[in-house]
Design an enzyme around this catalytic site. Sequence first.
Site, short mmCIF file in Angstrom:
data_model
loop_
_atom_site.label_atom_id
_atom_site.label_comp_id
_atom_site.label_asym_id
_atom_site.label_seq_id
_atom_site.Cartn_x
_atom_site.Cartn_y
_atom_site.Cartn_z
N CYS A 120 -0.32 4.10 2.25
CA CYS A 120 -0.04 3.78 3.66
C CYS A 120 1.39 4.19 4.01
CB CYS A 120 -0.20 2.29 3.93
SG CYS A 120 -1.84 1.62 3.66
N CYS A 168 0.85 -1.20 0.00
CA CYS A 168 0.00 0.00 0.00
C CYS A 168 0.88 1.25 0.00
CB CYS A 168 -0.92 -0.02 1.22
SG CYS A 168 -1.92 1.48 1.41
#
Length: 105
Positions: free
Chosen positions: A32, A29
């Site tokens: 993230c 991700c």
Amino acid sequence: MLELDKKNFDEVVYDSEGYVFVDFWSESCEPCKALMPGVHELAEKYGDKIKFASLDITKARRAAIKCGVLGLPTMLMFKDGEKVDTIDADTATIENIEAMIKKYY
């Protein structure tokens, strides 16, 4: 920042008194990973009253699903083991994360 896994998740999140902020993320991700330095700064700034933890969902996928995490990045705030607030992929900015933290600080 406490590193969560399937062994300590329930103890740290559901069995804790007070507020626990959990950052759900994964290596794949990119958003993230972009937010992570800012989240760590917030943990240092507000960590005296709120417990901060992170969970790489690849290490405890069932725990993430149990919390209703359907996408990344997701940040949840718990109080006394109950989910009280959510930041999801649509609202995940450092400004929004800090605003959520300040509500419970």
